[in-house]
Every structure is written in structure tokens, then in C-alpha cells.
Design a protein around this motif. Structure first.
Motif, PDB file in Angstrom:
ATOM      1  N   SER A 106      64.108  35.386 -13.750  1.00  0.00           N
ATOM      2  CA  SER A 106      65.268  35.870 -12.982  1.00  0.00           C
ATOM      3  C   SER A 106      66.439  34.890 -13.061  1.00  0.00           C
ATOM      4  N   GLU A 107      66.157  33.568 -13.160  1.00  0.00           N
ATOM      5  CA  GLU A 107      67.244  32.581 -13.242  1.00  0.00           C
ATOM      6  C   GLU A 107      68.015  32.741 -14.555  1.00  0.00           C
ATOM      7  N   PHE A 108      67.280  32.967 -15.654  1.00  0.00           N
ATOM      8  CA  PHE A 108      67.960  33.114 -16.957  1.00  0.00           C
ATOM      9  C   PHE A 108      68.877  34.336 -16.962  1.00  0.00           C
ATOM     10  N   THR A 109      68.399  35.431 -16.347  1.00  0.00           N
ATOM     11  CA  THR A 109      69.237  36.639 -16.261  1.00  0.00           C
ATOM     12  C   THR A 109      70.466  36.374 -15.404  1.00  0.00           C
ATOM     13  N   ALA A 110      70.248  35.770 -14.238  1.00  0.00           N
ATOM     14  CA  ALA A 110      71.354  35.499 -13.311  1.00  0.00           C
ATOM     15  C   ALA A 110      72.415  34.607 -13.958  1.00  0.00           C
ATOM     16  N   ALA A 111      71.968  33.598 -14.714  1.00  0.00           N
ATOM     17  CA  ALA A 111      72.914  32.691 -15.392  1.00  0.00           C
ATOM     18  C   ALA A 111      73.764  33.464 -16.397  1.00  0.00           C
ATOM     19  N   GLY A 112      73.120  34.374 -17.144  1.00  0.00           N
ATOM     20  CA  GLY A 112      73.852  35.191 -18.118  1.00  0.00           C
ATOM     21  C   GLY A 112      74.876  36.102 -17.456  1.00  0.00           C
ATOM     22  N   TRP A 127      73.764  34.387 -23.538  1.00  0.00           N
ATOM     23  CA  TRP A 127      73.816  33.261 -22.597  1.00  0.00           C
ATOM     24  C   TRP A 127      72.420  32.908 -22.095  1.00  0.00           C
ATOM     25  N   SER A 128      71.615  33.934 -21.794  1.00  0.00           N
ATOM     26  CA  SER A 128      70.238  33.693 -21.317  1.00  0.00           C
ATOM     27  C   SER A 128      69.470  32.865 -22.352  1.00  0.00           C
ATOM     28  N   LEU A 129      69.614  33.242 -23.635  1.00  0.00           N
ATOM     29  CA  LEU A 129      68.925  32.533 -24.718  1.00  0.00           C
ATOM     30  C   LEU A 129      69.410  31.086 -24.827  1.00  0.00           C
ATOM     31  N   LEU A 130      70.719  30.898 -24.712  1.00  0.00           N
ATOM     32  CA  LEU A 130      71.294  29.548 -24.794  1.00  0.00           C
ATOM     33  C   LEU A 130      70.736  28.651 -23.685  1.00  0.00           C
ATOM     34  N   PHE A 131      70.696  29.190 -22.443  1.00  0.00           N
ATOM     35  CA  PHE A 131      70.176  28.395 -21.323  1.00  0.00           C
ATOM     36  C   PHE A 131      68.682  28.118 -21.493  1.00  0.00           C
ATOM     37  N   MET A 132      67.934  29.085 -22.053  1.00  0.00           N
ATOM     38  CA  MET A 132      66.505  28.868 -22.319  1.00  0.00           C
ATOM     39  C   MET A 132      66.297  27.647 -23.217  1.00  0.00           C
ATOM     40  N   SER A 340      54.405  28.000 -20.469  1.00  0.00           N
ATOM     41  CA  SER A 340      55.188  28.339 -19.272  1.00  0.00           C
ATOM     42  C   SER A 340      56.503  28.998 -19.660  1.00  0.00           C
ATOM     43  N   MET A 341      57.113  28.494 -20.748  1.00  0.00           N
ATOM     44  CA  MET A 341      58.369  29.075 -21.229  1.00  0.00           C
ATOM     45  C   MET A 341      58.133  30.516 -21.676  1.00  0.00           C
ATOM     46  N   LEU A 342      57.000  30.741 -22.347  1.00  0.00           N
ATOM     47  CA  LEU A 342      56.642  32.097 -22.783  1.00  0.00           C
ATOM     48  C   LEU A 342      56.473  33.012 -21.569  1.00  0.00           C
ATOM     49  N   GLY A 343      55.836  32.486 -20.502  1.00  0.00           N
ATOM     50  CA  GLY A 343      55.682  33.245 -19.252  1.00  0.00           C
ATOM     51  C   GLY A 343      57.024  33.640 -18.677  1.00  0.00           C
ATOM     52  N   LEU A 348      61.224  37.774 -17.922  1.00  0.00           N
ATOM     53  CA  LEU A 348      62.587  38.237 -18.208  1.00  0.00           C
ATOM     54  C   LEU A 348      62.560  39.633 -18.852  1.00  0.00           C
ATOM     55  N   ILE A 349      61.637  39.810 -19.804  1.00  0.00           N
ATOM     56  CA  ILE A 349      61.513  41.121 -20.474  1.00  0.00           C
ATOM     57  C   ILE A 349      61.087  42.187 -19.467  1.00  0.00           C
ATOM     58  N   SER A 350      60.124  41.842 -18.596  1.00  0.00           N
ATOM     59  CA  SER A 350      59.642  42.835 -17.619  1.00  0.00           C
ATOM     60  C   SER A 350      60.744  43.216 -16.631  1.00  0.00           C
TER      61      SER A 350
END
Length: 455
Positions: A106-112, A127-132, A340-343, A348-350
């Protein structure tokens, strides 16, 4: 494989203090606080946050005794395993890992979404990918890089909230003019619709939202395994918990509740941004959005750190395959980090593909999971103290003792349990119980089945 209690000790006192200070300041305060004001009313929200602060402080005092006596990396489940039972230790670890992994998505989505306000032509996923990538690399290189980055992220949030409270106080007394007000607003919003406009029950039903806002305070327990001089740095960070929560959370809520009518509060935009726009300050909305973005990146940074250490600890204890405990040349647990990153990516996908089904279940479980972990911390400390004294040890041997034992410990345990049960009275949040109780039962069953098969 040689079992370790901790990874490299590279975190200094200033890192621990700022992580414990800033780790708790995230989307729960910057975004969810609007929902609490809307549901509980201004005074009800302050009561809910004050009670939440006292509850968290009690949990932290229990955690302080455990983490100074046994400064392990990924500590909670080790304490639960030792002082409640191996199955509970496993369940606590899975719940806590899941909490932070879901938060990552949810944080990656919110940042994007925030970045899209400034760069309208670039898709959110870029943006989500960049922050990841940035957050992954911050955690990959060493705990020192993580601690230093988190120190500065937290510093931005702390300064922003202090400035917000000062500006808000000036607006309340009429020194700074506001839109829609021809006079100093004072505290009329607190009582003009009655002290509890939605009834006093709103205070109870918002407790889960308040607990979610305070989640992250317990990160101090995880950092204990990588802190220099944990017997000095951990107590200092814990002893300042209560006043920090009251100043930052209750102070901010007082300003927001005084300036925003409870009917217009909600979760559609940050109440911080709403208040600053009312003040007609130039670029105030953009500056506050930048602060919210910093809070989101910081939460993702802490979340990846916490979930990685939890997996490393499970592997180190032999509960899951030992290759999860593999570390790189900087002593960072890379396999646990990648997993954990994969999780986080799957969460994010779900959130995109199955927002109303899978993701809703995950979010519901993670909301309650932190409170269950708090219960486990309190019960572990109660049992630890009993065993410690039964073994003939003197309390003077403990470098940090939970004050007011056993009352503080039982308060932490019972109040955490009650705040879980109170969700039943809020139909919107009741789904959390429907999802979490079966999930916890399934975790216990998996543990017992795998244990039986391994024997």
C-alpha cells in the motif's frame, strides 16, 4: 548452522531515538486521523488517541524489559516462543511479517499516487517501481545505510509536525487568517455539535484505527539486535515514548479537530493538507504532500527492514528453512530481504487485481495483527518475570525493569485484547475479526502439522 542472537551492531543512539520517534509517524497519522475525527468527533478522537498512547507506552515498557535482557534481532517471536510456546512464536512472527509486507504494497501505491499530482503524464506504476528499487537498495547494503536514511526521513516528519502544530495554534487564536472564518475559531468545533456528536461508542470503535496509527513503535524491539549498547539506548528510547506520542499525535489532533468541522473530515485527503490550504499559505499543500511522501517512503523502509528481520529470525531459530538466514558481505539478510520484497510486490498486485477480496482480507488481518503482537509482548514479559524470579534471580540483575509490574503488564495485555473485541461493534471493521481469527487458527494448524511431519 551456528545460531546467532543478532546481526552486526551498527545502530547508534541517535538512530534508535529517531527511528523510534519517526517510525510511528506514518500514514496512520497523516491520512487515517481524518477518519477518526469524523467517526468519534473532536473530543472523542483526543480521548481515543490518549488511551492509545497510554496502551502503547505500557506495551513498550514490557518490551523494554525483554529487549534489554535479551537483545535479539527479530525479537518478538523469540520471546513468544520461549515464554508462551513455540506455536505462538511462529504465529506472532507470521502476523508481524504479514503486517509490514501488506503495508509495503500500500505504501508503494500511495507514493506513486502522490507523485502523480506533480507529474501528471507519468503512470503511477513507474513511481512505485522507482521507490521499490530505492527502498530495496537502502536495505541491501547494510544496516548502517538503513539507519542513516531512516534518521533523515524521520527528521523531516518530526520537523513538519512541530511546524504544523505551531501554525495551527496561531490559526486557532486568530493570528493566521483562515478561509471560511471571520474570527478566531478557538475550540468551538469541540462543543458546537455536542461533546460526542456520534455518541460515546465512536471512541471505542475507532480504537483499531488508532492502534494502526501507533503501530511501528514496537520497532525498537527489532532494532535491539543491531543496536550499539542496547542496555543504554533501548531504555532511553522507550522512556520518551509517552510524551512523544502525546506531543506529536494528540497535539496534531487537537489542531485538526479545532480547525476542521468533524462532518468534513474523512480519508479522501490528508487533514494536514486540508488545514494548510485553509491558511492560504503559498505552496503549503505541495510542502505537506512532500512530507506525506517522506512519511510513506519511511514507512516502506521500516516495513521492509522489520519483515526481513522477522524472516531471518525465524530461519535462525530453525522454524523455516535455514537458507532464509543467509547474509551478504555486509551482514544483511539478503534472502529474507528478497522474499519480503516479493511479498510486498504481491500485496501491491492484489491491491490492483483483487482489491475487494484478497487485498481486503490481507489489510483486515494486518490491522489486527499488531495488536495481537502487543498482547504476545505483554504476556511474554509476565511469564519471563515469573520464570526469572522462580529460577532464583534477583530483580537487581535486570538492567531495565517494567515499572508497576504486574499491573502495567496486565493492563497492556487486557487493554490490547479489549481493543480487538471492540471492533465487533463497528460493522465497517467487523470483517477484520472474520478474517483474522480463522487465519490465526490456520497458522497454528500449519505449525502443528509441519512439526509432526518433521518428527
Amino acid at each position: 548452522m551456528v545460531h546467532k542472537t543478532h546481526l552486526t551492531r551498527k545502530m547508534e543512539a541517535r538512530h534508535i531515538r529517531m527511528i523510534s520517534l519517526g517510525g510511528v509517524i506514518g500514514t496512520g497519522l497523516f491520512l487515517s486521523s481524518g477518519y477518526t475525527i469524523h467517526e468519534a468527533g473532536p473530543l472523542g478522537t483526543i480521548i481515543a488517541y490518549l488511551f492509545g498512547a497510554i496502551l502503547v507506552y505500557a506495551v513498550m515498557l514490557c518490551l523494554g524489559e525483554l529487549s534489554v535482557a535479551m537483545p535479539y534481532t527479530g525479537a518478538f517471536h523469540v520471546y513468544a516462543k520461549k515464554y508462551i510456546g513455540p506455536a505462538t512464536g511462529f504465529v506472532v512472527a507470521i502476523l508481524y511479517w504479514l503486517t509490514w509486507t501488506i503495508a509495503l504494497g500500500s505504501e508503494f501505491t500511495a507514493a506513486g499516487i502522490i507523485m502523480r499530482q506533480w507529474f501528471t503524464n507519468i503512470p503511477v506504476w513507474v513511481w512505485s517501481l522507482l521507490f521499490m528499487v530505492v527502498i530495496f537498495l537502502t536495505n541491501y547494503f547494510s544496516v548502517r545505510v538503513f539507519a542513516e536514511s531512516e534518521f533523515w526521513f524521520s527528521a523531516v516528519k518530526v520537523v513538519a509536525i512541530v511546524v504544523f502544530i505551531i501554525l495551527g495554534a496561531l490559526a486557532i487564536v486568530g493570528i493566521i487568517p483562515l478561509n471560511h472564518y471571520h474570527h478566531a475559531p478557538g475550540f468551538t468545533n469541540f462543543y458546537k455539535n455536542g461533546w460526542f456528536p456520534n455518541g460515546f461508542h465512536g471512541v471505542f470503535t475507532t480504537m483499531l484505527t488508532v492502534n494502526f496509527a501507533f503501530s511501528g513503535t514496537e520497532l525498537i524491539g527489532i532494532t535491539a539486535g543491531e543496536a550499539k549498547n542496547p542496555d543504554k539506548t533501548i531504555p532511553k528510547a522507550i522512556n520518551t515514548t509517552l510524551w512523544r506520542l502525546i506531543i506529536f499525535f494528540v497535539g496534531s489532533i487537537c489542531v485538526m479537530a479545532a480547525l476542521i468541522p468533524y462532518q468534513v473530515s474523512g480519508v479522501t485527503q490528508s487533514p494536514f493538507v486540508y488545514v494548510l490550504k485553509m491558511m492560504k499559505l503559498p505552496f503549503a499543500g505541495d510542502i505537506m504532500n512532500f512530507v506525506v511522501l517522506t512519511a510513506i517512503i519511511s514507512a516502506a523502509n521500516s516495513g521492509l527492514y522489520a519483515s526481513t528481520r522477522m524472516l531471518w529470525s525465524l530461519a535462525n531459530e530453525g522454524t523455516i528453512p535455514e537458507w532464509f538466514a543467509h547474509t551478504n558481505e555486509n551482514n544483511s539478510p539478503v534472502v529474507a530481504l528478497c522474499f519480503s520484497m516479493l511479498g510486498g510486490i504481491l500485496a501491491l498486485i492484489s491491491s490492483v487485481v483483487a482489491a475487494d477480496t484478497v487485498y481486503l482480507v490481507l489489510v483486515s488481518i494486518s490491522g489486527l495483527a499488531v495488536v495481537i503482537v502487543w498482547m504476545a509482548i505483554a504476556l511474554s514479559e509476565i511469564n519471563f518475570r515469573k520464570e526469572f524470579q522462580a529460577a532464583g534471580h534477583s530483580l537487581n540483575e535486570l538492567k531495565f525493569k517494567t515499572p508497576g509490574y504486574p499491573w502495567v503488564s496486565y493492563f497492556a495485555l487486557i487493554a490490547s485484547g479489549l481493543s480487538c473485541l471492540l471492533i465487533w461493534f463497528d460493522p465497517k471493521q467487523r470483517v477484520a475479526l472474520y478474517c483474522t481469527i480463522p487465519f490465526v487458527i490456520i497458522c497454528y494448524v500449519i505449525y502443528y502439522l509441519s512439526n509432526r511431519l518433521s518428527h
